[in-house]
Design a protein around this motif. Sequence first.
Motif, mmCIF file in Angstrom:
data_model
loop_
_atom_site.group_PDB
_atom_site.id
_atom_site.type_symbol
_atom_site.label_atom_id
_atom_site.label_comp_id
_atom_site.label_asym_id
_atom_site.label_seq_id
_atom_site.Cartn_x
_atom_site.Cartn_y
_atom_site.Cartn_z
ATOM 1 N N GLU A 44 -9.157 -5.617 -5.142
ATOM 2 C CA GLU A 44 -7.775 -5.500 -4.662
ATOM 3 C C GLU A 44 -7.694 -5.812 -3.173
ATOM 4 O O GLU A 44 -6.772 -6.495 -2.709
ATOM 5 C CB GLU A 44 -7.237 -4.097 -4.953
ATOM 6 N N ASP A 45 -8.673 -5.309 -2.396
ATOM 7 C CA ASP A 45 -8.714 -5.628 -0.965
ATOM 8 C C ASP A 45 -8.827 -7.134 -0.742
ATOM 9 O O ASP A 45 -8.151 -7.700 0.130
ATOM 10 C CB ASP A 45 -9.901 -4.917 -0.306
ATOM 11 N N TRP A 99 -7.914 -9.470 -2.796
ATOM 12 C CA TRP A 99 -6.662 -10.101 -3.231
ATOM 13 C C TRP A 99 -5.588 -9.991 -2.142
ATOM 14 O O TRP A 99 -4.878 -10.956 -1.864
ATOM 15 C CB TRP A 99 -6.210 -9.433 -4.520
ATOM 16 N N ARG A 112 0.817 -1.214 0.000
ATOM 17 C CA ARG A 112 0.000 0.000 0.000
ATOM 18 C C ARG A 112 0.854 1.270 0.000
ATOM 19 O O ARG A 112 0.532 2.243 -0.690
ATOM 20 C CB ARG A 112 -0.919 0.024 1.227
ATOM 21 N N LYS A 135 2.400 -6.853 -8.787
ATOM 22 C CA LYS A 135 1.345 -5.946 -9.236
ATOM 23 C C LYS A 135 -0.002 -6.644 -9.130
ATOM 24 O O LYS A 135 -0.101 -7.859 -9.280
ATOM 25 C CB LYS A 135 1.595 -5.515 -10.682
ATOM 26 N N PHE A 136 -1.027 -5.858 -8.857
ATOM 27 C CA PHE A 136 -2.378 -6.401 -8.786
ATOM 28 C C PHE A 136 -2.714 -7.010 -10.148
ATOM 29 O O PHE A 136 -2.724 -6.316 -11.168
ATOM 30 C CB PHE A 136 -3.348 -5.278 -8.427
#
Length: 418
Positions: free
Chosen positions: A386-387, A389, A319, A359-360
């Motif tokens: 994303e959260d 993941w 983050r 990377k996402f």
Amino acid sequence: MSDARVLDDAPWLTSGPAARVLELLNGHGEEARVVGGAVRNALLKIPTGDIDIATTAVPSEVIRRAKAAGIKSVPTGIDHGTVTLVVNGQPFEVTTLRVDAETFGRKARVAFGRDWIVDAQRRDFTINGLSVDAAGRLHDHVGGLDDIAAKRVRFIGDPDQRIAEDYLRILRFFRMHAAFGDGEPDRTGYLACIRARRGLASLSAERVRMEMLKLLVAEAAEGAIAAMADGGLLLPIFGGVAYTGAFAAMIAAERSLGLQANAIRRLAALAVAVTEDARRLAGRLRLSNAETRALDSMGHRWWRLAGMDEATARRRLYRLGEDRYRDRLMLAWARAGDDGRFAQWRELATLPERWRAPKFPLKAADFIARGIAEGPALGHVLALAEDAWLATNFALEQQALEAIADQTVARFTRDHRL
């Protein structure tokens, strides 16, 4: 007095741009010498930095000689006798010897002179009052050589008078001591700084910022900052509490990690407990936008980084990014002090060296294919995915990613009744 010593190991005196400027300004009834920090640093055998030159020639004569030699001159401080000469792209501040006729802080009315002793006596510290001529002969009219040998920073003459001429000399006293001194600061100078501390309020934020950021990364900054705190000199600068213990712990953490001293990181340890502190300091010191953002990030819930397991630390690193993660983590470490968890703190601080966040892997197309229209809804879904993941500890298997995408879309559709 002039010392019989000759400055050796100063090749810039015999060749190169500085030697050319000295040759230009010497002769025909005039003399020029290198003065100040370049002489001090050469004696200490540390990098020279800027080379400043003093001369008996008045500014108009300096400009005339430069023009005749094809050297660019810039009247950077002509009212105070300073002309900058540029040789091979290197600038040299050339200042005519002077006497302060009347003093109004930095707005002293000056008169040009030809007396090297008088000129030396109007400078700030003895270690900065030395000069060296083109032949390498050292000239010491203020006792600077003895103070360099003793690692002692002293004001020239009356400390109260020197400080009244420019209150920035309070900060310079501590910065010079942190860089070149040893042990406790000179007692006479220290007490003079305390007596004059109200004068700090008259200084511009830009000048205070410049000196403080240099001081914070000086070799012996810890002792100098502690002395300033004891003398009540930090409150007028920061407008808030100073945490000298955390400052010392930050220095120790940087050194244990082999990191270069960082002024903003150290400033955070010294004066930031919450983001409001960071914003106050940004205003009081006129920090740059980048410095302000870094300080604000460090102050944002740094305490949440204490006691993390590695999985949580990886999510924080993802983050925040490497720099923000390390800086905020180190602030938490400094605030914790000697809590018996050195190995754990070090492990967390070195995580960016051992692990790089992937990377996402999911893209907008993955959700458009599942019926999410482009626009705000798509951005919302991507954030939710994303959260999810991150909660899987950065799963990269295709089956797991498909499940995250399907579950995120189902959740969004349910919540928004699309």
